[in-house]
Scaffold this active site. Structure first.
Site, PDB file in Angstrom:
ATOM      1  N   TRP A  50       0.543  -0.913  -0.077  1.00  0.00           N
ATOM      2  CA  TRP A  50       0.229   0.139  -0.387  1.00  0.00           C
ATOM      3  C   TRP A  50       1.524   1.339   0.154  1.00  0.00           C
ATOM      4  O   TRP A  50       0.372   1.319  -0.902  1.00  0.00           O
ATOM      5  CB  TRP A  50      -0.813  -0.199   1.164  1.00  0.00           C
ATOM      6  CG  TRP A  50      -1.278   0.746   1.222  1.00  0.00           C
ATOM      7  CD1 TRP A  50      -2.141   2.157   0.110  1.00  0.00           C
ATOM      8  CD2 TRP A  50      -1.737   1.969   2.288  1.00  0.00           C
ATOM      9  NE1 TRP A  50      -3.369   2.886   0.877  1.00  0.00           N
ATOM     10  CE2 TRP A  50      -2.804   3.219   2.139  1.00  0.00           C
ATOM     11  CE3 TRP A  50      -1.760   1.445   4.055  1.00  0.00           C
ATOM     12  CZ2 TRP A  50      -3.588   4.037   2.683  1.00  0.00           C
ATOM     13  CZ3 TRP A  50      -2.426   2.623   5.066  1.00  0.00           C
ATOM     14  CH2 TRP A  50      -2.823   3.489   4.589  1.00  0.00           C
TER      15      TRP A  50
ATOM     16  N   ASP B 241      -0.053  -8.667  -0.529  1.00  0.00           N
ATOM     17  CA  ASP B 241      -1.958  -7.801  -0.408  1.00  0.00           C
ATOM     18  C   ASP B 241      -0.652  -6.279  -1.474  1.00  0.00           C
ATOM     19  O   ASP B 241      -0.129  -5.880  -1.255  1.00  0.00           O
ATOM     20  CB  ASP B 241      -2.290  -7.211   0.639  1.00  0.00           C
ATOM     21  CG  ASP B 241      -3.245  -6.250   0.600  1.00  0.00           C
ATOM     22  OD1 ASP B 241      -4.129  -6.488   0.163  1.00  0.00           O
ATOM     23  OD2 ASP B 241      -3.194  -5.150   0.720  1.00  0.00           O
TER      24      ASP B 241
ATOM     25  N   TYR C 124      -3.013   1.088  -4.972  1.00  0.00           N
ATOM     26  CA  TYR C 124      -1.685   1.743  -3.951  1.00  0.00           C
ATOM     27  C   TYR C 124      -1.010   1.793  -4.955  1.00  0.00           C
ATOM     28  O   TYR C 124      -0.940   1.583  -5.999  1.00  0.00           O
ATOM     29  CB  TYR C 124      -1.180   0.166  -3.621  1.00  0.00           C
ATOM     30  CG  TYR C 124      -2.481  -0.481  -2.353  1.00  0.00           C
ATOM     31  CD1 TYR C 124      -3.820   0.053  -2.000  1.00  0.00           C
ATOM     32  CD2 TYR C 124      -1.788  -1.399  -2.123  1.00  0.00           C
ATOM     33  CE1 TYR C 124      -4.211  -1.037  -1.075  1.00  0.00           C
ATOM     34  CE2 TYR C 124      -2.777  -2.342  -1.468  1.00  0.00           C
ATOM     35  CZ  TYR C 124      -3.772  -1.630  -1.227  1.00  0.00           C
ATOM     36  OH  TYR C 124      -4.522  -2.633   0.324  1.00  0.00           O
TER      37      TYR C 124
END
Length: 105
Positions: free
Chosen positions: A32, A60, A65
Site C-alpha cells: 500500500w 496484498d 495502491y
C-alpha cells in the site's frame, strides 16, 4: 539475483481462511504505502525475495495502491518465486473505474 524455484514455508504458521479452507500465512506483505511508490525496481524484487525466503507467500496489492504502480512492481512475483506461482496468494481489490488496465499478476 537468485531465482527461487520452490516455496519453503520455514517455520511460518498458517491458518485456514474461513469456509474456503485456503491455508494462508499469519503474515503477508502489503504494498500500500511503499511498493510502487517510495520503493521501485530492484529493491522491490529484493523485498519480495526476502519475504518469500522467510515463509511469506501472501502478497496484498490493489490498483489504488501507489496509483496502480504497486501492482506493476509486484509483478516481479513471477521472477522471485516458483515459475508456476502455485504457492503464491495475491489479495487485492479493484475499483469501479475500469478505465485503467494494469498487467495481471
Amino acid at each position: 539475483m537468485t531465482v527461487l524455484t520452490e516455496f519453503d514455508p520455514k517455520n511460518m504458521p498458517f491458518r485456514r481462511l474461513g469456509p474456503s479452507g485456503l491455508r494462508v500465512p499469519v503474515f503477508s506483505l502489503g504494498g500500500w504505502l511503499t511498493l510502487g511508490g517510495t520503493v521501485v525496481g530492484d529493491p522491490v524484487k529484493e523485498i519480495i525475495k526476502v519475504a518469500f525466503e522467510n515463509g511469506i507467500n501472501m502478497f496484498d496489492t490493489a490498483e489504488g495502491y501507489a496509483k496502480g504502480h504497486s501492482e506493476v512492481e509486484m509483478c516481479v512475483l513471477k521472477e522471485a518465486s516458483s515459475s508456476s506461482n502455485e504457492s503464491n496468494l495475491v489479495s487485492g481489490q479493484g475499483s469501479r473505474d475500469q478505465r485503467t488496465r494494469l498487467p495481471s499478476l
